[in-house]
Scaffold this motif. Structure first.
Motif, PDB file in Angstrom:
ATOM      1  N   PRO A 170     -19.649  25.895 -29.735  1.00 50.90           N
ATOM      2  CA  PRO A 170     -18.422  26.250 -29.064  1.00 50.90           C
ATOM      3  C   PRO A 170     -17.152  24.427 -28.310  1.00 50.90           C
ATOM      4  O   PRO A 170     -16.499  24.828 -27.694  1.00 50.90           O
ATOM      5  N   CYS A 171     -17.661  23.331 -29.423  1.00 51.48           N
ATOM      6  CA  CYS A 171     -16.862  22.608 -29.621  1.00 51.48           C
ATOM      7  C   CYS A 171     -14.962  22.693 -30.684  1.00 51.48           C
ATOM      8  O   CYS A 171     -14.611  22.497 -30.003  1.00 51.48           O
ATOM      9  N   TRP A 172     -15.549  23.791 -31.325  1.00 55.59           N
ATOM     10  CA  TRP A 172     -14.992  24.427 -32.583  1.00 55.59           C
ATOM     11  C   TRP A 172     -13.047  24.841 -31.745  1.00 55.59           C
ATOM     12  O   TRP A 172     -13.223  25.855 -30.601  1.00 55.59           O
TER      13      TRP A 172
ATOM     14  N   TYR B 187     -24.505  18.370 -36.220  1.00 56.02           N
ATOM     15  CA  TYR B 187     -23.256  19.009 -37.214  1.00 56.02           C
ATOM     16  C   TYR B 187     -22.936  19.977 -36.081  1.00 56.02           C
ATOM     17  O   TYR B 187     -23.567  20.580 -35.316  1.00 56.02           O
ATOM     18  N   CYS B 188     -21.651  20.371 -36.373  1.00 49.23           N
ATOM     19  CA  CYS B 188     -20.655  21.636 -36.043  1.00 49.23           C
ATOM     20  C   CYS B 188     -20.035  22.557 -36.723  1.00 49.23           C
ATOM     21  O   CYS B 188     -19.928  21.295 -37.708  1.00 49.23           O
ATOM     22  N   THR B 189     -19.985  23.468 -36.709  1.00 49.09           N
ATOM     23  CA  THR B 189     -19.245  24.256 -37.318  1.00 49.09           C
ATOM     24  C   THR B 189     -18.048  25.558 -36.563  1.00 49.09           C
ATOM     25  O   THR B 189     -18.290  25.013 -35.579  1.00 49.09           O
TER      26      THR B 189
ATOM     27  N   ARG C  81     -10.814  22.195 -36.053  1.00 46.05           N
ATOM     28  CA  ARG C  81     -11.756  21.482 -36.066  1.00 46.05           C
ATOM     29  C   ARG C  81     -12.829  20.987 -34.569  1.00 46.05           C
ATOM     30  O   ARG C  81     -12.212  22.374 -33.511  1.00 46.05           O
ATOM     31  N   CYS C  82     -13.397  19.831 -34.479  1.00 46.94           N
ATOM     32  CA  CYS C  82     -14.580  19.348 -33.415  1.00 46.94           C
ATOM     33  C   CYS C  82     -13.322  19.227 -32.668  1.00 46.94           C
ATOM     34  O   CYS C  82     -12.530  18.309 -32.939  1.00 46.94           O
ATOM     35  N   SER C  83     -13.691  19.492 -31.862  1.00 42.23           N
ATOM     36  CA  SER C  83     -12.244  19.093 -30.145  1.00 42.23           C
ATOM     37  C   SER C  83     -13.147  17.621 -29.814  1.00 42.23           C
ATOM     38  O   SER C  83     -12.185  16.993 -29.219  1.00 42.23           O
TER      39      SER C  83
ATOM     40  N   ILE D 177     -27.163  13.529 -29.751  1.00 42.33           N
ATOM     41  CA  ILE D 177     -27.106  13.701 -30.717  1.00 42.33           C
ATOM     42  C   ILE D 177     -25.636  14.524 -30.284  1.00 42.33           C
ATOM     43  O   ILE D 177     -26.083  15.953 -29.494  1.00 42.33           O
ATOM     44  N   HIS D 178     -24.052  14.924 -30.905  1.00 42.46           N
ATOM     45  CA  HIS D 178     -23.449  16.250 -30.958  1.00 42.46           C
ATOM     46  C   HIS D 178     -23.788  17.197 -32.034  1.00 42.46           C
ATOM     47  O   HIS D 178     -23.489  17.243 -33.156  1.00 42.46           O
ATOM     48  N   GLY D 179     -24.391  17.774 -31.374  1.00 41.57           N
ATOM     49  CA  GLY D 179     -24.970  19.124 -32.504  1.00 41.57           C
ATOM     50  C   GLY D 179     -26.313  18.831 -32.563  1.00 41.57           C
ATOM     51  O   GLY D 179     -26.988  19.582 -31.493  1.00 41.57           O
TER      52      GLY D 179
HETATM   53 ZN   LIG Z   1     -17.975  19.846 -32.134  1.00 47.05          ZN
END
Ligand SMILES: [Zn+2]
Length: 220
Positions: free
Chosen positions: A121-123, A115-117, A127-129, A111-113
């Motif tokens: 680190p992906c932000w 959820y990401c905010t 937005r989510c890269s 699962i990515h995250g």
């Molecule tokens: Zn993300």
């Protein structure tokens, strides 16, 4: 493939009161053996079709766990056709009544995250890269010069959902599933992303990882 510090091969060799982080020597040895197994399964045994070339590189982030990037070239006559992609790459949470182990493993590792905010680190640039959450899709579709859009059904379309251990309040749907191969996931029990790269664009992206060298210092 990212090393799972909780692999039994690591845990059962720790000394009293040690954590996996205390034993980078053990981690790299176990990871190296797993790397050989993945090469055997995908290269020699041809899990994705007859493999004609194989490139890999292992990255170590500072104090992090090792991870492997590999790129396989599959013989033109045995490579999966677009209508067969679902058999080789999945991007959905399995039905817990049909495949409980797969359901648990996807929620635990793929699962990515969740959820990401803007603190993740992906932000990047607001937005989510990695472009999560992904759009739902009833079928797997091929796109011009890009990765395929894998089947990723919404709960309304019959997609399954679940919770990650310790995060019972977050209901996770297929929007957050990283593409993977269930067979490899069950064998390796770790984060293991699989993608079909059939375009110049995607091959360029992956080769960047496999060719990325470590910093070098030249002394006279
Ligand atoms: Zn993300």
């Amino acid at each position: 493939m990212t090393c799972n510090p909780n692999w039994p091969e690591i845990k059962e060799h720790l000394f009293l009161n040690q954590q996996p982080n205390d034993r980078p020597d053990l981690i790299v040895r176990v990871f190296d053996l797993k790397k050989k197994i993945i090469k055997y399964l995908t290269g020699t045994q041809g899990l994705f079709g007859k493999c004609i070339a194989y490139v890999h590189s292992v990255e170590y982030q500072k104090r992090g766990l090792p991870h492997l990037h590999c790129l396989l070239w599959i013989d033109e006559n045995s490579k999966p056709r677009p209508q067969e992609y679902d058999r080789f790459v999945q991007a959905e949470i399995p039905n817990p009544n049909e495949d409980f182990q797969g359901h648990q493993l996807v929620l635990q590792h793929i699962i990515h995250g969740p959820y990401c905010t803007n603190k993740s680190p992906c932000w990047k640039d607001g937005r989510c890269s990695k472009r999560y959450p992904k759009h739902y899709s009833v079928h797997t579709r091929c796109r011009e010069d890009s990765y395929p859009v894998y089947r990723r059904r919404s709960p309304e379309m019959g997609g399954h959902h679940g919770h990650k251990e310790g995060r019972l309040r977050q209901n996770i749907t297929n929007e957050w599933v990283v593409s993977h191969n269930l067979k490899l996931l069950k064998i390796f029990n770790c984060h293991l992303n699989v993608d079909i790269c059939s375009s110049v664009h995607s091959i360029k992206y992956v080769i960047k990882y496999t060719m990325k060298g470590s910093d070098q210092l030249f002394l006279e």
